[in-house]
Design a protein around this motif. Structure first.
Motif, short mmCIF file in Angstrom:
data_model
loop_
_atom_site.label_atom_id
_atom_site.label_comp_id
_atom_site.label_asym_id
_atom_site.label_seq_id
_atom_site.Cartn_x
_atom_site.Cartn_y
_atom_site.Cartn_z
N ALA A 134 0.85 -1.20 0.10
CA ALA A 134 -0.03 0.25 -0.02
C ALA A 134 0.85 1.33 -0.06
O ALA A 134 1.97 1.23 0.76
CB ALA A 134 -0.98 0.09 1.31
N ILE A 135 0.50 2.14 -0.78
CA ILE A 135 1.38 3.32 -0.82
C ILE A 135 0.96 4.40 0.25
O ILE A 135 1.75 5.30 0.44
CB ILE A 135 1.20 4.37 -2.23
CG1 ILE A 135 -0.27 4.42 -2.35
CG2 ILE A 135 1.57 3.27 -3.22
CD1 ILE A 135 -0.60 5.33 -3.71
N SER A 136 0.19 4.07 1.31
CA SER A 136 -0.04 5.11 2.41
C SER A 136 -0.50 4.15 3.56
O SER A 136 -1.01 3.20 3.44
CB SER A 136 -1.34 6.02 2.21
OG SER A 136 -1.56 6.65 3.31
N PRO A 137 -0.02 4.46 4.85
CA PRO A 137 -0.51 3.57 6.04
C PRO A 137 -2.17 3.62 6.05
O PRO A 137 -2.66 2.71 6.49
CB PRO A 137 0.04 4.52 7.11
CG PRO A 137 0.49 5.58 6.70
CD PRO A 137 0.89 5.72 5.19
N VAL A 265 -1.97 8.42 -3.70
CA VAL A 265 -0.84 9.20 -3.14
C VAL A 265 -0.26 9.76 -4.53
O VAL A 265 0.41 9.29 -5.18
CB VAL A 265 0.30 8.75 -2.39
CG1 VAL A 265 1.17 9.73 -2.12
CG2 VAL A 265 -0.50 8.04 -1.15
N PRO A 266 -0.93 10.78 -5.17
CA PRO A 266 -0.43 11.30 -6.62
C PRO A 266 0.94 11.60 -6.80
O PRO A 266 1.59 12.37 -6.19
CB PRO A 266 -1.34 12.61 -6.96
CG PRO A 266 -2.02 12.60 -5.61
CD PRO A 266 -1.73 11.94 -4.64
N ALA A 281 -4.87 21.50 -3.86
CA ALA A 281 -5.38 20.12 -4.11
C ALA A 281 -6.57 19.94 -3.55
O ALA A 281 -6.74 20.33 -2.42
CB ALA A 281 -4.33 18.95 -4.12
N THR A 282 -7.32 19.00 -4.04
CA THR A 282 -8.74 18.47 -3.37
C THR A 282 -8.14 17.47 -2.45
O THR A 282 -7.13 16.69 -2.77
CB THR A 282 -9.49 17.98 -4.65
OG1 THR A 282 -8.79 17.02 -5.22
CG2 THR A 282 -10.16 18.99 -5.36
N ASP A 283 -8.88 17.42 -1.28
CA ASP A 283 -8.40 16.64 -0.23
C ASP A 283 -9.34 15.24 -0.41
O ASP A 283 -10.38 15.04 0.19
CB ASP A 283 -8.95 17.51 1.15
CG ASP A 283 -8.37 16.52 2.43
OD1 ASP A 283 -7.38 15.70 2.27
OD2 ASP A 283 -8.56 17.18 3.55
N VAL A 284 -8.57 14.42 -1.40
CA VAL A 284 -9.24 13.12 -1.44
C VAL A 284 -8.12 11.97 -1.42
O VAL A 284 -6.95 12.36 -1.47
CB VAL A 284 -9.96 13.08 -2.99
CG1 VAL A 284 -11.07 13.96 -3.14
CG2 VAL A 284 -8.56 13.47 -4.00
N GLY A 285 -8.32 10.84 -1.23
CA GLY A 285 -7.56 9.59 -0.91
C GLY A 285 -6.53 10.17 -0.03
O GLY A 285 -6.83 10.68 1.28
N TRP A 286 -5.23 10.06 -0.28
CA TRP A 286 -4.39 10.20 0.62
C TRP A 286 -3.36 11.23 0.12
O TRP A 286 -2.28 11.42 0.50
CB TRP A 286 -3.40 8.92 0.98
CG TRP A 286 -4.49 7.91 1.44
CD1 TRP A 286 -5.03 8.02 2.93
CD2 TRP A 286 -5.05 6.88 0.93
NE1 TRP A 286 -5.75 7.07 2.89
CE2 TRP A 286 -6.13 6.20 1.87
CE3 TRP A 286 -4.97 6.40 -0.45
CZ2 TRP A 286 -6.83 5.26 1.46
CZ3 TRP A 286 -5.77 5.27 -0.54
CH2 TRP A 286 -6.73 4.76 0.35
N VAL A 287 -4.10 12.21 -0.29
CA VAL A 287 -3.24 13.51 -0.95
C VAL A 287 -2.46 14.21 0.03
O VAL A 287 -1.37 14.81 -0.03
CB VAL A 287 -4.30 14.50 -1.53
CG1 VAL A 287 -3.72 15.99 -1.84
CG2 VAL A 287 -4.64 14.00 -2.95
N SER A 288 -3.13 14.17 1.53
CA SER A 288 -2.56 14.89 2.46
C SER A 288 -1.17 14.24 3.18
O SER A 288 -0.48 14.73 3.99
CB SER A 288 -3.52 14.97 3.97
OG SER A 288 -4.00 13.81 4.40
N ASP A 289 -0.97 12.93 2.64
CA ASP A 289 0.47 12.48 2.91
C ASP A 289 1.32 13.11 2.22
O ASP A 289 2.58 13.36 2.94
CB ASP A 289 0.35 10.95 2.37
CG ASP A 289 -0.38 9.93 3.10
OD1 ASP A 289 -0.84 10.39 4.08
OD2 ASP A 289 -0.19 8.69 2.78
#
Length: 354
Positions: A134-137, A265-266, A281-289
């Protein structure tokens, strides 16, 4: 024990999303002396004609494609399936084979398994994988809860890009040179949008938000896809088409804009951050990582052009030096390909030994 021989499987030869990570990881493993092969399940009309990635068959789940995948996997110790389209192909094509496969989950599984039947099917395929990366916890948590995957088979390995490929503009002259290289205006604020021109990426929101900004603000859109015909060039809107190398656009721009309805995680955010380009950026998925609000950029709810325009206005009016420094520092610490590849080598050794 020698490092395992690796076969990377991607959906098609386009250099985007999961394919980009696979290509970069393949090249870095090969540079380190590890045996690494890259193959695509099927061709795509938008792929670079000069791409040297071999294609296995006519479509992702065609019997000829699966037979070719199984044959190629005989010469590998581990297969890595990059992206959702490759999961089913590897689960079916490698069924009963001795070569294990690792699945790389790139997107948000809550988005692409919203349908209950699809969720059951995907869950069955995921349980065929020897490991799931997985690319994010946060993505690992979703996979564990949604598909009841045991924690021992989950590993968090971030999306990554090579830092030396995305260096910031050295000075204003470097920014001016990058704009000239791309045929972009020398004066005025410049917003960069980079991605697939597809409905979930919402280039329409980029155009709508840009229309709310001052008349001297330019928008450059780079990418290919079904919505390309909807992007009409104008004095302030500059469709660039697909860019083999987006780094000059990051150096040319003042802000990156990401407008997606769904993301993992783009990679584009990682590339921009490495180049010292702050983002809205739009706050979707794990963009905030990648984009910590108020540090490397600003986040807004999805689907709201007015909120995007407000955030762009704020960032363009601000001193962006602290944003740029914070974005680059975070990207170097967490998303540099060199560090992430070392983690991948550890996982590949573990899977090959099982």
């Amino acid at each position: 024990m020698a490092d395992p021989r690796v076969l990377h499987v991607i959906t098609d030869p386009r250099a985007r999303g999961a394919q980009r990570l696979a290509l970069d990881l393949h090249r870095e493993l090969a540079r380190r002396g590890q045996s690494s092969v890259l193959a695509a399940l099927h061709p795509h009309p938008d792929a670079d004609p000069g791409a040297s990635v071999p294609v296995l068959g006519p479509s992702r789940h065609h019997p000829a494609t699966l037979r070719a995948l199984r044959a190629l996997a005989r010469d590998a110790d581990v297969v890595v399936a990059h992206g959702s389209s490759t999961l089913q192909a590897c689960a079916l094509g490698l069924f009963g084979a001795r070569t294990p496969f690792v699945y790389v989950n790139i997107g948000d599984p809550r988005h692409w398994t919203a349908d209950p039947l699809r969720r059951l099917r995907v869950g069955a395929f995921l349980h065929r994988a020897a490991a799931v990366a997985a690319i994010s916890p946060h993505a690992a948590d979703v996979l564990r809860a949604r598909f009841r995957l045991p924690a021992r088979r989950l590993r968090t390995l971030p999306n990554a890009r090579p830092a030396d490929r995305f260096r910031p503009a050295a000075d204003p002259a470097g920014k001016a040179a990058a704009r000239a290289e791309l045929g972009l205006p020398a004066e005025g604020p410049l917003i960069a949008w980079v991605g697939a021109l597809s409905p979930e990426k919402r280039p329409d929101l980029a155009l709508a938000a840009h229309a709310l900004l001052p008349a001297d603000t330019h928008l450059a859109l780079a990418g290919e896809g079904p919505l390309r015909a909807t992007l009409a060039p104008g004095p302030r809107v500059h469709p660039l088409g697909p860019l083999a190398d987006p780094a000059p656009l990051y150096r040319a721009a003042d802000v990156l804009l990401l407008t997606s309805d769904s993301e993992g995680v783009p990679g584009v955010l990682i590339e921009a951050a490495l180049a010292g380009l702050p983002a809205v950026a739009t706050d979707v998925g794990w963009v905030s990582d990648v984009v910590r609000p108020g540090e490397g950029g600003l986040l807004v709810p999805p689907g709201d052009p007015a909120a995007l325009a407000d955030a762009l206005r704020t960032l363009l009016a601000a001193d962006r030096t602290p944003y740029a420094a914070a974005a680059r520092a975070r990207a170097l610490a967490h998303f540099d390909l060199d560090t992430v590849t070392t983690g991948w080598q550890q996982l590949l050794r573990e899977v090959a030994r099982r």
